[in-house]
Design an enzyme around this catalytic site. Structure first.
Site, PDB file in Angstrom:
ATOM      1  N   ASP A  99       0.846  -1.197   0.000  1.00 30.62           N
ATOM      2  CA  ASP A  99       0.000   0.000   0.000  1.00 30.62           C
ATOM      3  C   ASP A  99       0.884   1.252   0.000  1.00 30.62           C
ATOM      4  O   ASP A  99       1.761   1.384   0.855  1.00 30.62           O
ATOM      5  CB  ASP A  99      -0.902   0.003   1.240  1.00 30.62           C
ATOM      6  CG  ASP A  99      -1.937  -1.110   1.190  1.00 30.62           C
ATOM      7  OD1 ASP A  99      -2.368  -1.464   0.082  1.00 30.62           O
ATOM      8  OD2 ASP A  99      -2.305  -1.625   2.261  1.00 30.62           O
ATOM      9  N   LYS A 104      -0.633  10.125   0.867  1.00 26.54           N
ATOM     10  CA  LYS A 104      -0.700  11.417   1.570  1.00 26.54           C
ATOM     11  C   LYS A 104       0.483  11.559   2.540  1.00 26.54           C
ATOM     12  O   LYS A 104       0.794  10.608   3.266  1.00 26.54           O
ATOM     13  CB  LYS A 104      -2.001  11.523   2.368  1.00 26.54           C
ATOM     14  CG  LYS A 104      -3.226  11.642   1.492  1.00 26.54           C
ATOM     15  CD  LYS A 104      -4.477  11.774   2.333  1.00 26.54           C
ATOM     16  CE  LYS A 104      -5.688  11.808   1.413  1.00 26.54           C
ATOM     17  NZ  LYS A 104      -6.927  11.438   2.066  1.00 26.54           N
TER      18      LYS A 104
END
Ligand SMILES: C[S@@+](CC[C@H](N)C(=O)[O-])C[C@H]1O[C@@H](n2cnc3c(N)ncnc32)[C@H](O)[C@@H]1O
Length: 217
Positions: free
Chosen positions: A120, A124
């Site tokens: 993953d 951000k």
């Protein structure tokens, strides 16, 4: 998920985190999970998803024992059910968080390789600290990978995360030597590894980034 969760059976392949026992009692003998082949080399996959890499790799290399880690329950069940249906006795899939598992349950120098495919990316900035591949975890992987040619194989579609990985590998160059990627045997024609995310991203035309980190003695 393509299968109804209620029809899935993790059988002897899947292990729940709770079945590992207390986390503060020292490492486990992971080879105890492979009753028929306890002396075969051991490899780890982190973030197995739907289990496509494990399925293909373990099928083609029955002389290696594989442990997969997956913290999303639906994916863990799906992957373990697939490996069970294919009769693979050289795979264990653990429903657990990777950092927690490696730190608490894994003995020194027990894995020949660690596979990390399409982790993953946490794009951000405020989530970067959740990224799996970073210097403290690379130090921990150095502890659990065997000296003799031990390596981490990493692939991602995410250019920014790949740069981050290279920077973090730079912080531990005393431990790891970066090398060009070589595909595992799981890869089909024209594939890097052959995972679900790779196939999906390939259809979208995304470029890939990959490397091997080889443990320095
Ligand atoms: C983007 S998917 C890639 C799945 C698979 N490797 C593939 O390429 O198709 C990342 C997977 O890693 C799992 N994962 C992410 N962080 C994890 C962690 N810290 N411990 C265990 N599993 C993790 C996620 O639940 C997800 O299934």
């Amino acid at each position: 998920m393509t299968h109804n969760a209620s029809t899935m059976d993790v059988g002897q392949v899947g292990l729940e985190n709770e079945a590992l026992g207390p986390f503060d009692q020292g490492p486990l003998n992971l080879q105890d999970w492979f009753k028929q082949t306890p002396n075969n080399p051991l490899e780890l996959e982190i973030g197995s998803g739907k289990g496509t890499f494990l399925l293909n790799q373990a099928n083609k290399t029955p002389e290696v024992n594989y442990i997969g880690l997956e913290y999303a329950k639906a994916y863990w069940r799906h992957a373990a059910d697939r490996c069970r249906r294919h009769g693979l006795t050289n795979v264990k899939l653990i429903h657990t968080e990777a950092d927690f598992f490696v730190r608490n349950y894994v003995p020194n120098e027990c894995f020949k390789q660690v596979h990390i495919y399409f982790p993953d990316p946490w794009p951000k900035t405020r989530h970067h600290k959740r990224r799996l591949v970073q210097a403290p975890f690379l130090r921990e992987l150095h502890r659990v990978i065997a000296f003799d040619g031990g390596q981490i194989r990493i692939a991602t579609d995410h250019a920014d995360y790949f740069q981050w990985m290279l920077q973090h590998a730079q912080q531990v160059t005393d431990l790891w030597e970066p090398l060009p990627f070589e595909s595992p045997i799981s890869a089909g024609e024209g594939e890097l590894v052959g995972t679900n995310f790779e196939r999906k991203y390939r259809r979208e035309g995304r470029p890939f980034h990959a490397m091997i980190l080889r443990k320095r003695a």
